[in-house]
Design a protein around this motif. Structure first.
Motif, mmCIF file in Angstrom:
data_model
loop_
_atom_site.group_PDB
_atom_site.id
_atom_site.type_symbol
_atom_site.label_atom_id
_atom_site.label_comp_id
_atom_site.label_asym_id
_atom_site.label_seq_id
_atom_site.Cartn_x
_atom_site.Cartn_y
_atom_site.Cartn_z
ATOM 1 N N ALA A 9 0.824 -1.205 0.000
ATOM 2 C CA ALA A 9 0.000 0.000 0.000
ATOM 3 C C ALA A 9 0.860 1.257 0.000
ATOM 4 O O ALA A 9 0.548 2.245 -0.681
ATOM 5 N N ALA A 10 1.952 1.240 0.762
ATOM 6 C CA ALA A 10 2.828 2.411 0.818
ATOM 7 C C ALA A 10 3.463 2.677 -0.536
ATOM 8 O O ALA A 10 3.492 3.826 -1.011
ATOM 9 N N ARG A 11 3.933 1.620 -1.183
ATOM 10 C CA ARG A 11 4.566 1.795 -2.490
ATOM 11 C C ARG A 11 3.562 2.188 -3.565
ATOM 12 O O ARG A 11 3.909 2.889 -4.519
ATOM 13 N N GLY A 12 2.336 1.734 -3.403
ATOM 14 C CA GLY A 12 1.300 2.084 -4.372
ATOM 15 C C GLY A 12 0.622 3.401 -4.080
ATOM 16 O O GLY A 12 -0.259 3.836 -4.845
ATOM 17 N N GLY A 13 1.014 4.041 -2.972
ATOM 18 C CA GLY A 13 0.391 5.310 -2.604
ATOM 19 C C GLY A 13 -1.064 5.175 -2.219
ATOM 20 O O GLY A 13 -1.839 6.139 -2.312
ATOM 21 N N ASP A 14 -1.469 3.988 -1.763
ATOM 22 C CA ASP A 14 -2.871 3.735 -1.419
ATOM 23 C C ASP A 14 -3.116 4.133 0.035
ATOM 24 O O ASP A 14 -3.003 3.324 0.960
ATOM 25 N N PHE A 15 -3.457 5.386 0.232
ATOM 26 C CA PHE A 15 -3.621 5.934 1.574
ATOM 27 C C PHE A 15 -4.718 5.213 2.351
ATOM 28 O O PHE A 15 -4.528 4.865 3.530
ATOM 29 N N ARG B 166 0.632 8.849 6.052
ATOM 30 C CA ARG B 166 1.317 9.870 5.251
ATOM 31 C C ARG B 166 2.824 9.670 5.281
ATOM 32 O O ARG B 166 3.497 9.779 4.243
ATOM 33 N N GLN B 167 3.372 9.363 6.455
ATOM 34 C CA GLN B 167 4.809 9.122 6.556
ATOM 35 C C GLN B 167 5.218 7.897 5.754
ATOM 36 O O GLN B 167 6.280 7.871 5.132
ATOM 37 N N ALA B 168 4.371 6.880 5.755
ATOM 38 C CA ALA B 168 4.680 5.658 5.009
ATOM 39 C C ALA B 168 4.748 5.926 3.514
ATOM 40 O O ALA B 168 5.638 5.429 2.813
ATOM 41 N N VAL B 169 3.820 6.714 3.003
ATOM 42 C CA VAL B 169 3.823 7.042 1.579
ATOM 43 C C VAL B 169 5.036 7.890 1.223
ATOM 44 O O VAL B 169 5.715 7.650 0.210
ATOM 45 N N LEU B 170 5.333 8.874 2.064
ATOM 46 C CA LEU B 170 6.479 9.746 1.812
ATOM 47 C C LEU B 170 7.802 8.987 1.892
ATOM 48 O O LEU B 170 8.749 9.298 1.177
ATOM 49 N N GLY B 171 7.855 7.996 2.775
ATOM 50 C CA GLY B 171 9.106 7.277 2.992
ATOM 51 C C GLY B 171 9.328 6.091 2.079
ATOM 52 O O GLY B 171 10.384 5.453 2.138
ATOM 53 N N ALA B 172 8.362 5.787 1.214
ATOM 54 C CA ALA B 172 8.506 4.642 0.316
ATOM 55 C C ALA B 172 9.521 4.976 -0.782
ATOM 56 O O ALA B 172 9.324 5.900 -1.563
ATOM 57 N N LEU B 173 10.629 4.235 -0.828
ATOM 58 C CA LEU B 173 11.681 4.474 -1.811
ATOM 59 C C LEU B 173 11.514 3.511 -2.977
ATOM 60 O O LEU B 173 11.580 2.295 -2.795
ATOM 61 N N PRO B 174 11.328 4.015 -4.177
ATOM 62 C CA PRO B 174 11.080 3.134 -5.335
ATOM 63 C C PRO B 174 12.198 2.119 -5.578
ATOM 64 O O PRO B 174 11.948 0.996 -5.978
ATOM 65 N N GLY B 175 13.447 2.522 -5.352
ATOM 66 C CA GLY B 175 14.561 1.618 -5.647
ATOM 67 C C GLY B 175 14.975 0.735 -4.494
ATOM 68 O O GLY B 175 15.948 -0.026 -4.605
ATOM 69 N N ALA B 176 14.251 0.795 -3.384
ATOM 70 C CA ALA B 176 14.634 0.021 -2.202
ATOM 71 C C ALA B 176 14.217 -1.439 -2.337
ATOM 72 O O ALA B 176 13.215 -1.756 -2.978
ATOM 73 N N GLU B 177 15.001 -2.320 -1.724
ATOM 74 C CA GLU B 177 14.659 -3.734 -1.654
ATOM 75 C C GLU B 177 14.290 -4.071 -0.218
ATOM 76 O O GLU B 177 14.932 -3.607 0.735
ATOM 77 N N LEU B 178 13.246 -4.873 -0.067
ATOM 78 C CA LEU B 178 12.751 -5.250 1.255
ATOM 79 C C LEU B 178 13.137 -6.686 1.556
ATOM 80 O O LEU B 178 12.857 -7.591 0.770
ATOM 81 N N HIS B 179 13.769 -6.902 2.706
ATOM 82 C CA HIS B 179 14.208 -8.231 3.114
ATOM 83 C C HIS B 179 13.459 -8.625 4.386
ATOM 84 O O HIS B 179 13.687 -8.023 5.446
ATOM 85 N N PRO B 180 12.546 -9.593 4.295
ATOM 86 C CA PRO B 180 11.835 -10.026 5.495
ATOM 87 C C PRO B 180 12.826 -10.501 6.562
ATOM 88 O O PRO B 180 13.828 -11.161 6.260
#
Length: 270
Positions: A161-167, A203-217
């Motif tokens: 949701a954060a990466r998709g901007g789905d508030f 709002r912070q989650a959307v602003l902080g979503a970095l398109p080039g970032a990789e997420l490691h569980p």
């Protein structure tokens, strides 16, 4: 067996305990090993002829070594023995408060022995630990859902949701009393802080979503979390508390030095 061999054998009997003390003080196995080695050098130079309680004496020495290391390194973390959420709180403690808390509350060292290490009276040392304890208790996390897979589903949905901007989707995933704690360290103190409420956190989650970032569980404090890397390098560590399908708390550490240390630990737990 000559005296040096006997002394080395006695030291090895206490090495594991000394390493545990140092690790909880410094948050780094490499630095902990350095502190233990320094302790051995001091013992080998001075000997133990006049030492009645070698274990207690060695604990005192390694604690003093750690305190000296902490004095110029305000960003050292207390890892492993505490949860990720407490790192932000513990970073506000002075080295003396940190030492008193760790040695007394985690290793049951009496305040009479802690006092000379921090240059205070036993009563003052007790107050140092008490202040630290109040802050630690105030930062304790609520119990997360026991189902780790369920936690992971919620965390994954949060990032989608954060990466998709789905508030709206973000707000639906957040508890009404959600709290976001962010720590960017001494280099970016203005970016650190605490955010309350679903709308503000979303709002912070959307602003902080970095398109080039990789997420490691990763397992962070035994719960679902994420290590964020950018260009192959650790950028942030996020821990989540999920209960009844919603996120109660998010703890984000983005200080580069601390992220490298914490990321190495939590990724190995996944």
């Amino acid at each position: 067996m000559d005296e040096n061999e006997w002394l080395a054998a006695r030291f090895e009997d206490h090495r594991a305990h000394l390493r545990a003390v140092a690790y909880r003080m410094l948050g780094s196995l490499t630095e902990a090993d350095d502190a233990v080695q320094d302790t051995w050098l001091r013992l080998s130079r001075s000997g133990a002829d006049d030492v009645e309680n070698l274990g207690g004496w060695l604990t005192t020495i390694v604690a003093r070594v750690c305190l000296n290391m902490l004095q110029p390194d305000e960003e050292a973390v207390l890892a492993d023995s505490v949860g990720l959420a407490l790192l932000v709180v513990l970073d506000t403690l002075s080295p003396a408060e940190r030492l008193a808390f760790v040695l007394h509350d985690m290793f049951q060292l009496p305040f009479e022995e802690i006092a000379p290490m921090v240059g205070r009276s036993p009563t003052a040392a007790r107050q140092l630990a008490s202040r630290a304890r109040r802050r630690v208790r105030g930062a304790e996390l609520p119990a997360p859902d026991p189902d780790l897979a369920r936690q992971r589903d919620v965390v994954d949905a949060f990032f989608r949701a954060a990466r998709g901007g789905d508030f709206d989707a973000l707000v639906a995933l957040l508890d009404p009393d959600v709290v976001l704690r962010a720590d960017f360290g001494g280099r970016r103190p203005a970016a650190s802080g605490v955010v309350h409420g679903p709308a503000a956190v979303a709002r912070q989650a959307v602003l902080g979503a970095l398109p080039g970032a990789e997420l490691h569980p990763a397992l962070v404090n035994g719960a679902a979390g994420v290590v964020v890397t950018v260009g192959g390098r650790p950028f942030a560590v996020l821990g989540f508390t999920v209960a009844e399908g919603r996120i109660l708390e998010i703890d984000a550490i983005a200080d580069p030095d601390r992220v490298r240390r914490v990321a190495a630990a939590v990724l190995s737990d996944e």
